[in-house]
Design an enzyme around this catalytic site. Structure first.
Site, PDB file in Angstrom:
ATOM      1  N   ASP A   1       0.828  -1.282   0.097  1.00  0.00           N
ATOM      2  CA  ASP A   1      -0.134  -0.113  -0.090  1.00  0.00           C
ATOM      3  C   ASP A   1       1.019   0.997   0.001  1.00  0.00           C
ATOM      4  OD1 ASP A   1      -2.244   1.635  -0.146  1.00  0.00           O
ATOM      5  OD2 ASP A   1      -2.839   1.394   2.189  1.00  0.00           O
ATOM      6  N   LYS A   2       0.120   2.391  -0.215  1.00  0.00           N
ATOM      7  CA  LYS A   2       0.745   3.885  -0.245  1.00  0.00           C
ATOM      8  C   LYS A   2       0.093   4.463   0.861  1.00  0.00           C
ATOM      9  CE  LYS A   2      -1.009   6.898  -1.706  1.00  0.00           C
ATOM     10  NZ  LYS A   2      -1.395   8.249  -2.024  1.00  0.00           N
ATOM     11  N   HIS A   3       0.786   5.134   1.663  1.00  0.00           N
ATOM     12  CA  HIS A   3       0.151   6.295   2.601  1.00  0.00           C
ATOM     13  C   HIS A   3       0.764   7.700   2.160  1.00  0.00           C
ATOM     14  CE1 HIS A   3      -1.929   7.651   5.945  1.00  0.00           C
ATOM     15  NE2 HIS A   3      -1.092   8.509   6.562  1.00  0.00           N
ATOM     16  N   SER A   4      -0.112   8.734   2.159  1.00  0.00           N
ATOM     17  CA  SER A   4       0.066  10.004   1.803  1.00  0.00           C
ATOM     18  C   SER A   4       0.004  10.919   3.170  1.00  0.00           C
ATOM     19  CB  SER A   4      -0.545  10.531   0.723  1.00  0.00           C
ATOM     20  OG  SER A   4      -0.421  11.929   0.561  1.00  0.00           O
TER      21      SER A   4
ATOM     22  N   SER B   1       1.281   6.611  15.168  1.00  0.00           N
ATOM     23  CA  SER B   1      -0.167   6.474  14.551  1.00  0.00           C
ATOM     24  C   SER B   1      -0.379   5.988  13.012  1.00  0.00           C
ATOM     25  CB  SER B   1      -0.647   8.276  14.684  1.00  0.00           C
ATOM     26  OG  SER B   1      -1.763   8.345  14.093  1.00  0.00           O
TER      27      SER B   1
ATOM     28  N   THR C   1      -9.147  10.548   0.717  1.00  0.00           N
ATOM     29  CA  THR C   1      -9.464   9.654  -0.444  1.00  0.00           C
ATOM     30  C   THR C   1     -10.982   8.956  -0.259  1.00  0.00           C
ATOM     31  OG1 THR C   1      -7.262   9.145  -0.830  1.00  0.00           O
ATOM     32  CG2 THR C   1      -8.793   7.440  -1.494  1.00  0.00           C
TER      33      THR C   1
ATOM     34  N   LYS D   1      -1.751   1.854  12.076  1.00  0.00           N
ATOM     35  CA  LYS D   1      -3.002   1.497  10.921  1.00  0.00           C
ATOM     36  C   LYS D   1      -2.696   0.886   9.946  1.00  0.00           C
ATOM     37  CE  LYS D   1      -3.779   6.131  11.448  1.00  0.00           C
ATOM     38  NZ  LYS D   1      -4.114   7.217  11.680  1.00  0.00           N
ATOM     39  N   LYS D   2      -1.357   1.136   9.271  1.00  0.00           N
ATOM     40  CA  LYS D   2      -0.838   0.581   8.290  1.00  0.00           C
ATOM     41  C   LYS D   2      -0.477  -1.163   8.524  1.00  0.00           C
ATOM     42  CE  LYS D   2      -1.943   3.466   5.437  1.00  0.00           C
ATOM     43  NZ  LYS D   2      -2.946   3.019   4.355  1.00  0.00           N
TER      44      LYS D   2
ATOM     45  N   ARG E   1      -4.695  13.971  21.153  1.00  0.00           N
ATOM     46  CA  ARG E   1      -3.495  14.963  20.678  1.00  0.00           C
ATOM     47  C   ARG E   1      -4.164  16.092  19.891  1.00  0.00           C
ATOM     48  NH1 ARG E   1      -0.784  10.986  16.726  1.00  0.00           N
ATOM     49  NH2 ARG E   1       0.365  12.851  16.282  1.00  0.00           N
TER      50      ARG E   1
HETATM   51  N1  URA Z   1      -1.996  11.341  10.132  1.00  0.00           N
HETATM   52  C1  URA Z   1      -1.837  10.045  11.113  1.00  0.00           C
HETATM   53  O1  URA Z   1      -2.711   9.164  10.532  1.00  0.00           O
HETATM   54  N2  URA Z   1      -1.886  10.211  12.433  1.00  0.00           N
HETATM   55  C2  URA Z   1      -0.891  11.544  12.879  1.00  0.00           C
HETATM   56  O2  URA Z   1      -0.683  11.369  14.139  1.00  0.00           O
HETATM   57  C3  URA Z   1      -0.802  12.569  11.862  1.00  0.00           C
HETATM   58  C4  URA Z   1      -1.343  12.362  10.618  1.00  0.00           C
END
Ligand code: URA
Length: 435
Positions: A80-83, A183, A120, A187-188, A168
């Site tokens: 996967d890619k995360h931006s 964070s 997205t 998730k990834k 936060r």
């Molecule tokens: N995006 C995230 O998923 N977590 C963060 O802490 C900041 C940006």
């Protein structure tokens, strides 16, 4: 150890053990830590930092606070890619089907827009019928059958991060690089990936505008991912102007469909998409050579296989079966469309990209608070890039709005966001790749 003792240790600049971090995360998950304690912990980390092993322990503990997908049945690599988010950043919509067409499997769990950046998930939800939060069985089936599925975060994935991030967000502790790293990666990792490519944006439309800070984040994420057993490369890409020439929800889906179908491909967008796809194919082990990986991605785009995958994914998730051919008829349209005339002749010398994103929010295409509904039809198209020549009165963009009043406001924001003057020095869109 007592939660208060863990906070004290971090407050005093000491290194926490993996067990202590796991106890803290347990407290976040089962509510035995109060909001005040979680906020104090976040502030202690923001001020004193964390060593790489601590960030890896925090990442893994947050991953394990919920479900972790298992894709071991799939016959190919899961990537996967995360931006980190931007304006006109619809890269995911093209990248998932391109990589799927090259033999990768892309279970893309994406987010909603917040602040000036688009999400997205909001873009995909502008497609009528599209089920953006399917149950796990349907998600798995679509990934297996089509090769990619773009869906939203479920409550079962990294729930500790959800609570931690919410605290936060209201205690000025989002900006901590260790906390952002944990964070994103928790998730990834819950998505069960075999490898990851990060698109870390810098520039005036990015979540982290300063290049050196963005680079620090990219190094932190790639390092911690590696320590957690997830091969990860990061691209540092320029967000000093919108990436696509559209910003909004349905309008960015249109741009993605045109891009996949080959009707229109903006050069900067093409460069970022192909660079990220190439890196995904390399980290996934589908192709070893970066140059050849990019060629592979380009051929899947040019021969229409990627467009076909996107159409199949939309249909499999409840959208129209003829979406690629008839997207204009299916996507919602705003009540009015208006050209924004250039105030003078010259060259687009700079764009306040964040303000372009805020213009979309003002139109109703983004959220001021997370409970806001978004209007999928509104947005901006035809956004001229930096370096474009204009005559006085030429359109610098088109506003799609639901009222004259909203269009007036977006027009005023855009006119102040665009500087017309001398041609600037061209800048590379991909500044650096970190392995
Ligand atoms: N995006 C995230 O998923 N977590 C963060 O802490 C900041 C940006």
């Amino acid at each position: 150890m007592l939660i208060a003792e863990i906070i004290r240790k971090k407050r005093d600049g000491q290194v926490l053990t993996a067990d202590e971090i796991a106890e803290m995360v347990q407290g976040i998950s089962d509510d035995s830590a109060s909001d005040a304690q979680i906020a104090a912990f976040a502030m202690a980390v923001l001020l004193n930092g964390m060593a790489r092993d601590e960030v890896a322990a925090l990442t893994l503990a947050m991953r394990d606070s919920g479900d972790v997908f298992d894709w071991s049945d799939l016959p190919g690599p899961v990537v996967d890619k995360h931006s980190t988010g931007g304006v006109g950043d619809n890269v995911s919509l093209m990248l998932a089907p391109i990589v799927a067409a090259c033999g990768g499997f892309v279970p893309m769990i994406s987010g909603r827009g917040l602040g000036h950046t688009g999400g997205t998930l909001d873009k995909m939800e502008s497609i009528p019928g599209y089920v953006a939060t399917p149950d796990n069985a349907r998600f798995s089936k679509v990934v297996q059958q089509v090769g990619c599925a773009i869906i939203g975060q479920t409550a079962q994935l990294a729930p500790a991060d959800k609570r931690f991030y919410g605290i936060r967000d209201v205690t000025a502790t989002v900006e901590s690089i260790p906390l952002i790293t944990a964070s994103i990666l928790s998730k990834k990792l819950s998505a069960g990936l075999g490898s990851l490519v990060m698109d870390v944006k810098f520039g005036n439309g990015a979540f982290m505008p300063d290049f050196d800070r963005a680079r620090e984040l990219a190094i932190s994420i790639t390092g911690v991912a590696g320590a957690a057993g997830l091969p990860c490369h990061a691209l540092l890409t320029d967000m000093n102007q919108p990436l696509a020439d559209a910003a909004g929800n349905a309008v960015e889906v249109t741009t993605a469909v045109e891009f996949l179908m080959g009707t229109r491909r903006e050069p900067r967008l093409l460069e970022v998409v192909i660079a990220l796809c190439g890196e995904m194919l390399v980290t996934a082990g589908i192709e070893n050579d970066r140059h050849r990986a990019r060629e592979l991605a380009l051929s899947a785009l040019e021969d229409g296989r990627a467009a076909e995958r996107f159409g199949k994914m939309v249909a499999a998730l409840g959208g129209p079966a003829d979406f690629m051919e008839n997207h204009t008829a299916h996507l919602p349209q705003a009540a009015l469309q208006r050209a924004v005339p250039a105030p003078a002749a010259g060259c687009v010398s700079a764009i306040e990209t964040r303000d372009v994103g805020l213009a979309v929010v003002e139109l109703g295409g983004g959220r001021r608070v997370s409970s806001d509904a978004v209007n999928p039809a509104v947005g901006l198209t035809g956004l001229l890039p930096v370096g474009a020549e204009v005559e006085k009165g030429d359109p610098i963009a088109f506003v799609h709005a639901d009222s004259e009043e909203a269009a007036d406001q977006a027009q005023a924001t855009l006119l102040s966001a665009y500087a017309i003057g001398e041609p600037p020095e061209p800048q590379p869109v991909v500044r650096e790749i970190i392995e």
